[in-house]
Enzyme design. Structure first.
Site, PDB file in Angstrom:
ATOM      1  N   LYS A 111       3.556   0.858  -8.774  1.00  0.00           N
ATOM      2  CA  LYS A 111       2.744  -0.101  -9.539  1.00  0.00           C
ATOM      3  C   LYS A 111       1.635  -0.575  -8.601  1.00  0.00           C
ATOM      4  CE  LYS A 111       5.969  -3.737  -8.200  1.00  0.00           C
ATOM      5  NZ  LYS A 111       6.861  -4.804  -8.565  1.00  0.00           N
ATOM      6  N   THR A 160       9.666  -2.227 -12.431  1.00  0.00           N
ATOM      7  CA  THR A 160       9.026  -3.364 -13.074  1.00  0.00           C
ATOM      8  C   THR A 160       8.801  -2.987 -14.526  1.00  0.00           C
ATOM      9  OG1 THR A 160       7.945  -3.762 -10.985  1.00  0.00           O
ATOM     10  CG2 THR A 160       6.966  -4.817 -12.901  1.00  0.00           C
ATOM     11  N   ASP A 177       6.312   0.048   0.001  1.00  0.00           N
ATOM     12  CA  ASP A 177       7.516  -0.473  -0.634  1.00  0.00           C
ATOM     13  C   ASP A 177       8.492   0.626  -1.074  1.00  0.00           C
ATOM     14  OD1 ASP A 177       9.435  -2.000  -1.746  1.00  0.00           O
ATOM     15  OD2 ASP A 177       8.144  -3.072  -3.145  1.00  0.00           O
ATOM     16  N   ASN A 230       2.317  -2.176  -5.238  1.00  0.00           N
ATOM     17  CA  ASN A 230       2.898  -1.361  -4.172  1.00  0.00           C
ATOM     18  C   ASN A 230       1.951  -0.254  -3.709  1.00  0.00           C
ATOM     19  OD1 ASN A 230       5.177  -2.897  -4.069  1.00  0.00           O
ATOM     20  ND2 ASN A 230       6.309  -1.637  -5.529  1.00  0.00           N
TER      21      ASN A 230
HETATM   22  P1  ATP Z   1       8.755  -6.187  -4.151  1.00  0.00           P
HETATM   23  O1  ATP Z   1      10.096  -5.603  -4.035  1.00  0.00           O
HETATM   24  O2  ATP Z   1       8.741  -7.522  -4.802  1.00  0.00           O
HETATM   25  O3  ATP Z   1       7.770  -5.265  -4.761  1.00  0.00           O
HETATM   26  P2  ATP Z   1       8.777  -6.133  -1.327  1.00  0.00           P
HETATM   27  O4  ATP Z   1       9.517  -7.296  -0.815  1.00  0.00           O
HETATM   28  O5  ATP Z   1       9.501  -4.882  -1.360  1.00  0.00           O
HETATM   29  O6  ATP Z   1       8.176  -6.444  -2.706  1.00  0.00           O
HETATM   30  P3  ATP Z   1       6.330  -4.913  -0.416  1.00  0.00           P
HETATM   31  O7  ATP Z   1       6.020  -4.470  -1.782  1.00  0.00           O
HETATM   32  O8  ATP Z   1       6.578  -3.885   0.603  1.00  0.00           O
HETATM   33  O9  ATP Z   1       7.510  -5.974  -0.414  1.00  0.00           O
HETATM   34  O10 ATP Z   1       5.147  -5.845   0.061  1.00  0.00           O
HETATM   35  C1  ATP Z   1       4.758  -6.995  -0.687  1.00  0.00           C
HETATM   36  C2  ATP Z   1       3.259  -7.148  -0.629  1.00  0.00           C
HETATM   37  O11 ATP Z   1       2.844  -7.334   0.735  1.00  0.00           O
HETATM   38  C3  ATP Z   1       2.465  -5.955  -1.113  1.00  0.00           C
HETATM   39  O12 ATP Z   1       2.247  -6.017  -2.481  1.00  0.00           O
HETATM   40  C4  ATP Z   1       1.160  -6.084  -0.337  1.00  0.00           C
HETATM   41  O13 ATP Z   1       0.290  -6.962  -0.988  1.00  0.00           O
HETATM   42  C5  ATP Z   1       1.601  -6.710   0.977  1.00  0.00           C
HETATM   43  N1  ATP Z   1       1.773  -5.674   1.988  1.00  0.00           N
HETATM   44  C6  ATP Z   1       2.882  -4.950   2.191  1.00  0.00           C
HETATM   45  N2  ATP Z   1       2.718  -4.082   3.205  1.00  0.00           N
HETATM   46  C7  ATP Z   1       1.468  -4.267   3.657  1.00  0.00           C
HETATM   47  C8  ATP Z   1       0.671  -3.648   4.695  1.00  0.00           C
HETATM   48  N3  ATP Z   1       1.182  -2.688   5.437  1.00  0.00           N
HETATM   49  N4  ATP Z   1      -0.580  -4.083   4.885  1.00  0.00           N
HETATM   50  C9  ATP Z   1      -1.079  -5.054   4.106  1.00  0.00           C
HETATM   51  N5  ATP Z   1      -0.413  -5.664   3.128  1.00  0.00           N
HETATM   52  C10 ATP Z   1       0.846  -5.288   2.885  1.00  0.00           C
HETATM   53 MG    MG Z   2       6.587  -4.436  -3.631  1.00  0.00          MG
END
Ligand code: ATP
Ligand code: MG
Length: 546
Positions: free
Chosen positions: A155, A188, A171, A158
């Protein structure tokens, strides 16, 4: 942006620069940049290496939270899968650390944030911009699927964008590495495929559905199933109620419709997406074309037999593979046409076939349709064709030998050891009651009749299948097909009385084909394989404003 923070050291050797301890990283205190994102398991924060000034995104996950809400194995899986991934469109996992309370996943930093942030508030992107994000997402997803990984949570949130506008899929919290059908409910709602909603079991195709939704959202600014209440949205998804804004091009619609298909089996796969005319429409020109030779790190040298959009079909020694154009351009390759191409060799073999059959082969397609396994050339590399061809030669020889035998009314030259006729003679002495068929099989009781019946049925089916497509010389043909795997005669065209081919002619053909093979090998050897000095990524994706 804070000046001090935005300055990355470009000159450092990446390998050495990644060799650090968690204590070497400092949290960046700029309030605008500090928190990059909040996910379901914790936060993603910006850190800076104290000495090199390189910025990293660190995903911090509380162990306590995981224990309460799910299982630590999910995080372990995320790390286990993610750390092995290396692709320009996948965010790089640099390192991971833990203390008693938290797990820290250090990631390459993508400074432009999520695609969600970019498309939010816009009424859809124009098609070339949408293509930029979508095609790179597809390249990253092809890499995942080629490595048997299902993302399951694709999505815009991610998909993050780095300072060069390059797409990075992130993610891997929901990903799985396997070919098996899964039943876990994840992802989602907006991007969820019907089979996941129904809990029917899902596989790679859930990502293809999500790609369809993504392209729709990129072009419209909103996802296609928009009901406010989840129950209604669910129904819209299950009913596949898809409508497009006026102005959506027919090619884009076509691609979306081929992905948002209720039955997962009907969705086109990533190779087909990358070859779709909508992808091809915006693809940047490059040097790769039909006939180029590539040196693949794993499969060695192969010939490009088709290029469409962002993918090319390459015949290697033992397999045919679909290679993404940026990956192909990253390999060593030869731009010129090889002196002898696969198609020339194929022509030669088909020519032989025509001669053998003494009737024009109606068309290659038809010949392949009737699928004579031994002569199905559609998936063969030159070496393999010749190897197969050699197999056929042995087969021809046997026919010629039998034909001689029949012609001379049982007075053929003395069959060699192991030859059906020899076995027949031997057996007639030992077991006079047993029946021996003309392939040398020995049968007792009614085994022979049963087998003959089976053969006849098979031959009848085969005959009705090929009727109208292919005419064989002679009228009373017994048809048996020879399958290489079983090395048994079943259903090959038994044209014993009609074949008019001398062994010398066959031998000279083999020599000719081997000559082709040698020329092909030589043409590979004496060419300088060169590597492009510029990165393809720069030229392909430099089209957006930086
Ligand atoms: P979810 O499960 O709710 O989707 P999550 O806890 O698994 O989230 P991620 O999706 O990996 O976490 O990261 C959350 C957000 O952080 C991303 O949508 C992005 O905006 C930001 N983010 C993650 N990794 C990076 C990165 N390497 N550089 C910049 N921003 C990042
Ligand atoms: Mg995420």
């Amino acid at each position: 942006m804070n000046k001090q923070v935005s300055e990355e050291s470009q000159n450092l050797n990446q390998k050495d620069s990644n060799d650090f301890k968690f204590e070497d990283l400092l949290e960046v205190n700029d309030p605008n940049l500090k928190i990059l994102g909040k996910g379901s398991y914790g936060e993603v924060k910006l850190y800076k290496h104290a000495e090199t000034n390189i910025l990293y995104a660190v995903k911090i996950i509380s162990k306590d939270f995981i224990r309460k809400h799910s299982s630590i194995s999910i995080i372990l899986r995320e790390i286990r899968v993610h750390k092995e991934l290396k692709h320009p469109n996948i965010i790089q996992l640099i390192k991971y650390f833990e203390d008693s309370e938290k797990v820290y996943i250090v990631l390459e930093y993508a400074s432009k944030g999520s695609l969600f942030r970019i498309i939010r508030g816009q009424k859809g992107l124009d098609e070339s911009k949408a293509w930029h994000y979508f095609s790179q997402t597809c390249l990253g997803m092809k890499y995942l699927h080629d490595n048997e990984i299902i993302h399951r949570d694709l999505k815009p949130e991610n998909i993050i964008i780095d300072k060069n506008n390059q797409v990075k899929i992130c993610d891997f919290g929901w990903c799985v590495q396997s070919n098996e059908v899964r039943t876990t409910f994840c992802g989602t709602m907006d991007y969820m495929a019907p089979e996941m909603l129904l809990g029917e079991g899902h596989s790679f195709q859930v990502d293809l559905w999500a790609l369809g939704i993504l392209l729709y959202e990129l072009l419209h600014g909103y996802a296609p199933f928009r009901a406010v209440k989840d129950a209604e949205k669910r129904q819209q998804i299950l009913n596949n109620e898809l409508s497009f804004a006026t102005g959506t091009s027919s090619l884009a619609k076509d691609l979306i419709q081929r992905l948002i298909k209720t039955n997962p089996k009907d969705r086109i796969n990533l190779n087909k997406i990358l070859a779709h005319p909508w992808i091809a429409k915006f693809a940047i020109t490059h040097d790769l074309e039909k006939g180029c030779l590539l040196k693949h790190p794993q499969f060695d040298i192969g010939e490009i037999i088709d290029v469409t959009g962002l993918v090319c079909k390459v015949k290697f020694r033992d397999l045919t593979a679909m290679i993404a154009i940026p990956d192909a351009l990253d390999m060593e390759y030869i731009e010129e046409q090889p002196r002898v191409s696969v198609s020339e060799i194929e022509n030669e073999v088909f020519g032989r076939l025509e001669k053998w059959c003494k009737t024009p082969v109606v068309s290659r397609k038809k010949l392949q349709d009737i699928h004579i396994p031994k002569l199905d050339l559609s998936s063969l590399s030159p070496e393999k064709i010749i190897r197969k061809r050699k197999g056929s030669i042995e087969f021809f020889e046997e026919i010629v030998e039998r034909s001689t035998y029949h012609k001379e009314n049982g007075e053929a030259r003395s069959p060699e050891k192991g030859h059906p006729e020899k076995r027949k003679q031997e057996h007639a002495v030992n077991k006079p009651s047993a029946k021996i068929d003309h392939f040398g099989g020995i049968f007792e009781n009614n085994e022979y009749e049963v087998l003959q019946k089976k053969r006849l049925n098979k031959a009848k089916k085969f005959e009705s299948r090929i009727k109208g497509n292919f005419r064989l010389p002679g009228e009373n043909l017994k048809r048996n097909v020879y399958t290489e795997e079983s090395t048994n005669f079943q259903n090959v065209f038994d044209v014993t009385s009609k074949i008019d081919i001398s062994e010398e002619a066959l031998e000279s053909k083999v020599a000719q084909l081997n000559g082709y093979r040698r020329t092909l090998e030589a043409s590979n050897r004496d060419r300088v394989i060169k590597k492009k000095d510029t990165s393809f990524w720069g030229s392909l994706f430099g089209c957006l404003d930086r």
